[in-house]
Motif scaffolding. Structure first.
Motif, short mmCIF file in Angstrom:
data_model
loop_
_atom_site.label_atom_id
_atom_site.label_comp_id
_atom_site.label_asym_id
_atom_site.label_seq_id
_atom_site.Cartn_x
_atom_site.Cartn_y
_atom_site.Cartn_z
N LEU A 78 29.59 49.91 90.72
CA LEU A 78 30.73 49.01 90.58
C LEU A 78 31.14 48.41 91.91
CD1 LEU A 78 32.95 50.96 88.03
CD2 LEU A 78 31.48 48.99 87.61
N LEU A 79 31.18 49.21 92.96
CA LEU A 79 31.57 48.69 94.27
C LEU A 79 30.56 47.67 94.80
CD1 LEU A 79 32.93 51.99 95.85
CD2 LEU A 79 34.27 50.00 95.08
N ASN A 80 29.28 47.91 94.55
CA ASN A 80 28.25 46.95 94.97
C ASN A 80 28.36 45.65 94.18
OD1 ASN A 80 26.34 47.93 97.10
ND2 ASN A 80 26.35 49.70 95.75
N GLU A 81 28.63 45.74 92.87
CA GLU A 81 28.80 44.53 92.05
C GLU A 81 30.01 43.74 92.52
OE1 GLU A 81 29.00 45.78 87.97
OE2 GLU A 81 26.85 46.13 87.87
N PHE A 82 31.11 44.45 92.81
CA PHE A 82 32.30 43.76 93.28
C PHE A 82 32.04 43.07 94.62
CE2 PHE A 82 36.20 43.52 95.73
CZ PHE A 82 36.97 42.74 94.88
N ALA A 83 31.38 43.76 95.54
CA ALA A 83 31.09 43.18 96.85
C ALA A 83 30.22 41.94 96.72
CB ALA A 83 30.43 44.22 97.76
N ALA A 84 29.20 41.99 95.87
CA ALA A 84 28.33 40.83 95.68
C ALA A 84 29.12 39.65 95.12
CB ALA A 84 27.17 41.19 94.75
N TRP A 85 29.99 39.90 94.15
CA TRP A 85 30.82 38.84 93.59
C TRP A 85 31.76 38.28 94.66
CZ3 TRP A 85 36.18 39.02 93.23
CH2 TRP A 85 36.77 37.94 92.55
N TYR A 86 32.42 39.18 95.39
CA TYR A 86 33.38 38.78 96.42
C TYR A 86 32.72 37.91 97.48
CZ TYR A 86 37.18 39.35 99.82
OH TYR A 86 38.20 39.13 100.70
N LEU A 87 31.49 38.22 97.83
CA LEU A 87 30.75 37.47 98.84
C LEU A 87 30.02 36.25 98.27
CD1 LEU A 87 29.37 40.55 100.77
CD2 LEU A 87 31.18 38.98 101.53
N ARG A 88 30.21 36.02 96.98
CA ARG A 88 29.61 34.86 96.30
C ARG A 88 28.09 34.86 96.37
NH1 ARG A 88 33.84 30.96 95.39
NH2 ARG A 88 35.72 31.60 96.50
N ARG A 89 27.51 36.02 96.22
CA ARG A 89 26.06 36.11 96.19
C ARG A 89 25.54 35.38 94.94
NH1 ARG A 89 25.92 37.70 101.26
NH2 ARG A 89 25.96 39.91 101.67
N PRO A 90 24.41 34.71 95.04
CA PRO A 90 23.87 33.99 93.89
C PRO A 90 23.68 34.93 92.68
CG PRO A 90 22.65 33.40 95.87
CD PRO A 90 23.57 34.53 96.23
N GLY A 91 24.20 34.50 91.55
CA GLY A 91 24.05 35.26 90.32
C GLY A 91 24.99 36.44 90.15
N ALA A 92 25.81 36.72 91.16
CA ALA A 92 26.71 37.87 91.08
C ALA A 92 27.86 37.58 90.12
CB ALA A 92 27.26 38.21 92.46
N LYS A 93 28.23 38.60 89.36
CA LYS A 93 29.33 38.49 88.43
C LYS A 93 30.32 39.61 88.70
CE LYS A 93 26.53 36.38 84.90
NZ LYS A 93 25.90 36.49 83.62
N LEU A 94 31.57 39.31 88.46
CA LEU A 94 32.63 40.31 88.61
C LEU A 94 32.39 41.42 87.60
CD1 LEU A 94 35.24 40.86 90.17
CD2 LEU A 94 36.46 39.66 88.38
N PRO A 95 32.42 42.69 88.01
CA PRO A 95 32.19 43.77 87.06
C PRO A 95 33.28 43.79 85.98
CG PRO A 95 32.41 44.65 89.31
CD PRO A 95 32.65 43.18 89.36
N ALA A 96 32.90 44.22 84.81
CA ALA A 96 33.84 44.31 83.69
C ALA A 96 34.90 45.36 84.01
CB ALA A 96 33.11 44.68 82.41
N ARG A 97 36.13 45.08 83.66
CA ARG A 97 37.21 46.03 83.87
C ARG A 97 37.26 46.97 82.67
NH1 ARG A 97 42.43 42.72 85.28
NH2 ARG A 97 43.21 44.77 85.80
N PRO A 98 37.62 48.22 82.91
CA PRO A 98 37.72 49.17 81.80
C PRO A 98 38.96 48.89 80.96
CG PRO A 98 38.47 50.21 83.80
CD PRO A 98 37.94 48.85 84.19
N GLU A 99 38.93 49.37 79.75
CA GLU A 99 40.12 49.29 78.91
C GLU A 99 41.21 50.17 79.53
OE1 GLU A 99 40.66 47.39 76.20
OE2 GLU A 99 38.72 46.50 76.64
#
Length: 61
Positions: free
Chosen positions: A36-57
């Protein structure tokens, strides 16, 4: 070399409640904190194809 990670170990600081809640939320989604932290970092840095991780219920009262 067995069990050789592909990435360098890094340290971050979280309070105990947040760290525990992140573990519980990640497990509920079939993930782990590092993923999750890696996915968030990739999204935050606007890496190509990166998506914000899904939030839990939210927890049920």
């Amino acid at each position: 070399m067995p069990n050789a990670p592909k990435t360098q170990h890094r340290s971050v600081r979280f309070d105990d409640d947040t760290w525990t809640d992140l573990l519980v939320a990640a497990k509920a989604q079939g993930a782990d904190r590092a993923k999750l932290l890696n996915e968030f970092a990739a999204w935050y840095l606007r890496r190509p194809g990166a998506k914000l991780p899904a939030r839990p219920e939210p927890p049920k009262p």
